[in-house]
Design an enzyme around this catalytic site. Structure first.
Site, PDB file in Angstrom:
ATOM      1  N   ASP A  58       0.843  -1.198   0.000  1.00 50.59           N
ATOM      2  CA  ASP A  58       0.000   0.000   0.000  1.00 50.59           C
ATOM      3  C   ASP A  58       0.878   1.247   0.000  1.00 50.59           C
ATOM      4  O   ASP A  58       1.802   1.363   0.800  1.00 50.59           O
ATOM      5  CB  ASP A  58      -0.921  -0.010   1.223  1.00 50.59           C
ATOM      6  CG  ASP A  58      -2.156   0.847   0.997  1.00 50.59           C
ATOM      7  OD1 ASP A  58      -1.995   2.062   0.778  1.00 50.59           O
ATOM      8  OD2 ASP A  58      -3.267   0.303   1.022  1.00 50.59           O
ATOM      9  N   SER A 109      -6.838   4.276  -1.258  1.00 49.43           N
ATOM     10  CA  SER A 109      -6.879   2.807  -1.293  1.00 49.43           C
ATOM     11  C   SER A 109      -8.247   2.227  -1.652  1.00 49.43           C
ATOM     12  O   SER A 109      -8.316   1.116  -2.171  1.00 49.43           O
ATOM     13  CB  SER A 109      -6.431   2.240   0.054  1.00 49.43           C
ATOM     14  OG  SER A 109      -5.093   2.599   0.285  1.00 49.43           O
ATOM     15  N   ASP A 161     -10.238  -2.664   6.450  1.00 48.31           N
ATOM     16  CA  ASP A 161      -9.679  -1.461   5.819  1.00 48.31           C
ATOM     17  C   ASP A 161      -9.888  -1.549   4.301  1.00 48.31           C
ATOM     18  O   ASP A 161     -10.188  -2.617   3.753  1.00 48.31           O
ATOM     19  CB  ASP A 161      -8.199  -1.344   6.175  1.00 48.31           C
ATOM     20  CG  ASP A 161      -7.656   0.065   6.021  1.00 48.31           C
ATOM     21  OD1 ASP A 161      -8.448   1.001   5.787  1.00 48.31           O
ATOM     22  OD2 ASP A 161      -6.429   0.245   6.135  1.00 48.31           O
ATOM     23  N   THR A 163      -8.213  -1.635   1.400  1.00 53.80           N
ATOM     24  CA  THR A 163      -7.565  -2.554   0.452  1.00 53.80           C
ATOM     25  C   THR A 163      -8.090  -3.987   0.578  1.00 53.80           C
ATOM     26  O   THR A 163      -8.443  -4.598  -0.432  1.00 53.80           O
ATOM     27  CB  THR A 163      -6.033  -2.500   0.612  1.00 53.80           C
ATOM     28  OG1 THR A 163      -5.631  -1.130   0.522  1.00 53.80           O
ATOM     29  CG2 THR A 163      -5.329  -3.321  -0.442  1.00 53.80           C
ATOM     30  N   ARG A 174     -15.765   3.617   2.712  1.00 55.31           N
ATOM     31  CA  ARG A 174     -14.752   2.777   3.368  1.00 55.31           C
ATOM     32  C   ARG A 174     -14.858   2.827   4.888  1.00 55.31           C
ATOM     33  O   ARG A 174     -14.276   2.002   5.587  1.00 55.31           O
ATOM     34  CB  ARG A 174     -13.353   3.197   2.920  1.00 55.31           C
ATOM     35  CG  ARG A 174     -12.991   4.623   3.243  1.00 55.31           C
ATOM     36  CD  ARG A 174     -11.588   4.994   2.775  1.00 55.31           C
ATOM     37  NE  ARG A 174     -10.556   4.350   3.574  1.00 55.31           N
ATOM     38  CZ  ARG A 174      -9.273   4.313   3.259  1.00 55.31           C
ATOM     39  NH1 ARG A 174      -8.836   4.856   2.140  1.00 55.31           N
ATOM     40  NH2 ARG A 174      -8.395   3.724   4.037  1.00 55.31           N
ATOM     41  N   GLU A 325      -1.721  -7.895   1.548  1.00 62.04           N
ATOM     42  CA  GLU A 325      -1.396  -6.462   1.576  1.00 62.04           C
ATOM     43  C   GLU A 325      -0.467  -6.101   2.730  1.00 62.04           C
ATOM     44  O   GLU A 325      -0.701  -6.491   3.873  1.00 62.04           O
ATOM     45  CB  GLU A 325      -2.679  -5.620   1.754  1.00 62.04           C
ATOM     46  CG  GLU A 325      -2.376  -4.126   1.729  1.00 62.04           C
ATOM     47  CD  GLU A 325      -3.313  -3.260   2.574  1.00 62.04           C
ATOM     48  OE1 GLU A 325      -3.333  -2.041   2.348  1.00 62.04           O
ATOM     49  OE2 GLU A 325      -4.013  -3.791   3.451  1.00 62.04           O
ATOM     50  N   ASP A 330       2.127   2.559   3.468  1.00 61.68           N
ATOM     51  CA  ASP A 330       1.296   3.765   3.314  1.00 61.68           C
ATOM     52  C   ASP A 330       1.111   4.509   4.630  1.00 61.68           C
ATOM     53  O   ASP A 330       1.369   5.701   4.724  1.00 61.68           O
ATOM     54  CB  ASP A 330      -0.077   3.361   2.759  1.00 61.68           C
ATOM     55  CG  ASP A 330      -1.083   4.505   2.807  1.00 61.68           C
ATOM     56  OD1 ASP A 330      -1.111   5.297   1.860  1.00 61.68           O
ATOM     57  OD2 ASP A 330      -1.820   4.613   3.807  1.00 61.68           O
ATOM     58  N   LYS A 331       0.700   3.781   5.660  1.00 66.34           N
ATOM     59  CA  LYS A 331       0.291   4.470   6.893  1.00 66.34           C
ATOM     60  C   LYS A 331       1.468   5.200   7.541  1.00 66.34           C
ATOM     61  O   LYS A 331       1.313   6.289   8.081  1.00 66.34           O
ATOM     62  CB  LYS A 331      -0.347   3.471   7.867  1.00 66.34           C
ATOM     63  CG  LYS A 331      -1.678   2.908   7.325  1.00 66.34           C
ATOM     64  CD  LYS A 331      -2.334   1.956   8.293  1.00 66.34           C
ATOM     65  CE  LYS A 331      -3.449   1.152   7.640  1.00 66.34           C
ATOM     66  NZ  LYS A 331      -4.529   1.956   7.040  1.00 66.34           N
ATOM     67  N   HIS A 334       2.398   8.348   5.591  1.00 67.72           N
ATOM     68  CA  HIS A 334       1.548   9.474   6.013  1.00 67.72           C
ATOM     69  C   HIS A 334       2.136  10.165   7.245  1.00 67.72           C
ATOM     70  O   HIS A 334       1.921  11.349   7.448  1.00 67.72           O
ATOM     71  CB  HIS A 334       0.144   8.979   6.392  1.00 67.72           C
ATOM     72  CG  HIS A 334      -0.762   8.728   5.224  1.00 67.72           C
ATOM     73  ND1 HIS A 334      -1.197   9.736   4.401  1.00 67.72           N
ATOM     74  CD2 HIS A 334      -1.326   7.587   4.749  1.00 67.72           C
ATOM     75  CE1 HIS A 334      -1.994   9.229   3.462  1.00 67.72           C
ATOM     76  NE2 HIS A 334      -2.088   7.920   3.647  1.00 67.72           N
ATOM     77  N   ASP A 372      -0.753   0.328  -4.734  1.00 73.46           N
ATOM     78  CA  ASP A 372      -2.090   0.776  -5.111  1.00 73.46           C
ATOM     79  C   ASP A 372      -2.092   2.235  -5.573  1.00 73.46           C
ATOM     80  O   ASP A 372      -2.874   2.605  -6.435  1.00 73.46           O
ATOM     81  CB  ASP A 372      -3.119   0.533  -3.990  1.00 73.46           C
ATOM     82  CG  ASP A 372      -2.745   1.177  -2.673  1.00 73.46           C
ATOM     83  OD1 ASP A 372      -1.621   1.701  -2.546  1.00 73.46           O
ATOM     84  OD2 ASP A 372      -3.584   1.144  -1.747  1.00 73.46           O
ATOM     85  N   HIS A 373      -1.183   3.033  -5.016  1.00 73.26           N
ATOM     86  CA  HIS A 373      -1.056   4.432  -5.444  1.00 73.26           C
ATOM     87  C   HIS A 373       0.307   4.912  -4.984  1.00 73.26           C
ATOM     88  O   HIS A 373       0.928   4.309  -4.109  1.00 73.26           O
ATOM     89  CB  HIS A 373      -2.174   5.294  -4.840  1.00 73.26           C
ATOM     90  CG  HIS A 373      -2.274   5.165  -3.351  1.00 73.26           C
ATOM     91  ND1 HIS A 373      -1.352   5.716  -2.490  1.00 73.26           N
ATOM     92  CD2 HIS A 373      -3.156   4.499  -2.559  1.00 73.26           C
ATOM     93  CE1 HIS A 373      -1.685   5.408  -1.245  1.00 73.26           C
ATOM     94  NE2 HIS A 373      -2.767   4.659  -1.254  1.00 73.26           N
ATOM     95  N   HIS A 416      -1.089  11.327  -0.202  1.00 77.48           N
ATOM     96  CA  HIS A 416      -0.761  10.513  -1.379  1.00 77.48           C
ATOM     97  C   HIS A 416      -0.293  11.410  -2.518  1.00 77.48           C
ATOM     98  O   HIS A 416      -0.618  12.590  -2.566  1.00 77.48           O
ATOM     99  CB  HIS A 416      -1.996   9.746  -1.868  1.00 77.48           C
ATOM    100  CG  HIS A 416      -2.538   8.791  -0.866  1.00 77.48           C
ATOM    101  ND1 HIS A 416      -3.766   8.205  -0.994  1.00 77.48           N
ATOM    102  CD2 HIS A 416      -2.020   8.312   0.292  1.00 77.48           C
ATOM    103  CE1 HIS A 416      -3.985   7.411   0.027  1.00 77.48           C
ATOM    104  NE2 HIS A 416      -2.939   7.462   0.828  1.00 77.48           N
TER     105      HIS A 416
END
Ligand SMILES: [Zn+2]
Length: 454
Positions: A58, A109, A161, A163, A174, A325, A330-331, A334, A372-373, A416
């Protein structure tokens, strides 16, 4: 101050060393002819796959891969995720909720997982439902199940979550993760004759293996229907699941029964920690490894168990579809936490290695490794003090690496980014990832490999 003959001697020895280097270089170049044409040709395989394993980092763009590679195996080293023979580039944009014909260049996501789970673009925040019209879209796991495949969903995030949610459920938002979280999905509640929260749908669909975090969502009480008054965990047990919460219990899980493993009330713990990036650069630092509590399995351990449980002949002679995943690349991106981000990329890479080892003995397995991004982190100039939040790391090859986060006003407010990302694959139909594709094409590649007509 260096005297002239000292200088001359230094230059002479440096020259000799250069000549020696050059000679070695020439010899090596003669021995290794770089020509992968044969290897690439032989990795282009048509036909169908027995199994599909989709591995998602992610928020893992090229930048996150390079940062982890430099840190762990050095700039010229290669990670397991670098070893897949066929690579392409994927666009990941979302669409506007008010005008689904218009793109949104920075996805998240939910929209991205919807893209590969259903073949449709949607708006940010939606889980396998259409933008504006809010129609449910048939997902890859629903289709695989209907076609006689076993299905598995493994994540380091909450199982509800975005994903992990998109391939196994349909909700308008979501946020609608447990029965008590349904404020933004009034039409999806069971009381409104909808499919219920993401947690309820994961059990009702009968996903054969569910491993990750998010126990608090499954502890919520169902307020309507057959299982009214029971928690989602109780409803899972009533529907044939064995439920575990500790790593050691993975060993006791038996083939033939559905498994729900919830190893944290929220997201699973990260395996490395360190200093966050800061406006006055943190570091130079080495990351603290081995930080995951013993009660929680690694992503590789969960992937190993999932494959073991899924890889048994079904009555229809079919194989399995598994999504894996690593969420906190990702987290922690951030939060401008480079060590935690790298540690979770390493966690991901070990899961990729598990899948690749399985495919050695089971070549009719399509493996897709992607993100995913795109995300924030960048390798920046060591001499500059960039705008944004920075940390200086010392890599495993003993070299400084400066990492900067510059998409938010606070260290933990990073966002992102909208760049294209890498997709790599091997096995039947893998060649379809080559070139520039859109993320929605993954759905068609995977259903084609599994012989499913969507
Ligand atoms: Zn994110």
């Amino acid at each position: 101050m260096m005297f002239p003959d000292q200088k001359r001697r230094l230059y002479a020895s440096a020259g000799a060393a250069l000549v020696a280097l050059f000679t070695v270089g020439v010899v090596t170049a003669q021995k290794i002819q770089f020509d992968r044409s044969g290897a690439v040709k032989s990795s282009v395989i048509g036909g169908s796959a027995k199994n599909v394993i989709l591995l998602i980092g992610d928020g893992m763009g090229d930048s996150e891969i390079t940062i982890a590679r430099n840190y762990l195996v050095g700039a010229s080293g290669r990670l397991a995720l670098d070893s897949l023979p066929l690579t392409g580039t994927m666009t990941t944009y979302a669409v506007s909720e008010t005008n689904p014909k218009k793109p949104v260049y920075t996805p998240e996501s939910a929209s991205t997982a919807t893209a590969w789970s259903t073949g449709f673009k949607t708006a940010n925040g939606r889980i396998s439902t259409t933008a504006r019209s809010d129609k449910d879209l048939k997902t890859i796991m629903q289709l695989a199940k209907e076609n006689g495949y076993r299905i598995g969903n493994v994540t380091t995030a909450e199982l509800t979550d975005a994903t992990p949610a998109a391939p196994m459920s349909n909700v308008a938002s979501r946020r609608c993760q447990g029965p008590l979280d349904m404020a933004e999905c009034p039409k999806d509640t069971k009381a409104a004759k909808g499919p219920g929260s993401i947690a309820e749908q994961s059990i009702d669909l009968g996903v054969d293996v569910l491993l990750g975090g998010g126990k608090a969502r499954y502890d919520q009480t169902i307020d309507f229907g057959t299982y009214k008054g029971q928690t989602v965990i109780q409803s899972a047990k009533a529907q044939g699941y064995s439920v575990i919460t500790k790593k050691f219990e993975l060993a006791t899980a038996k083939p033939g029964e559905k498994l729900l493993g919830l190893f944290n009330s929220g997201n699973m713990s990260v395996q490395w920690t360190g200093q966050p990036a800061a406006s006055s650069p943190s570091g130079p630092q080495r990351c603290k490894v081995g930080q995951r509590p013993n009660s929680e399995p690694s992503l590789g351990e969960m992937t190993t168990k999932a494959i073991e449980l899924l890889n048994r002949k079904t009555s229809a002679g079919k194989g399995f579809f598994l999504q894996v995943e690593s969420a906190s690349i990702d987290k922690r991106n951030h939060a401008a936490q480079p060590c935690e981000q790298i540690g979770e990329t390493v966690n991901f890479d070990n899961a990729v290695r598990v899948a690749l080892n399985f495919a050695k003995a089971n070549p009719k397995t399509l493996i897709i490794v992607t993100g995913d991004h795109a995300h924030t982190s960048q390798i920046t100039d060591d001499d500059a003090t960039p705008a944004g939040f920075t940390s200086r790391l010392i890599t495993n090859e003993g070299v400084p690496m400066t990492v900067t986060y510059g998409t938010g006003n606070t260290p933990d407010g990073q966002r992102h980014t909208g760049s294209q990302i890498r997709v790599a694959a091997q096995g039947p139909q893998a060649a379809n990832v080559v070139g520039v594709i859109d993320q929605t094409k993954l759905f068609y590649i995977m259903t084609r490999a599994l012989n499913i007509n969507p």
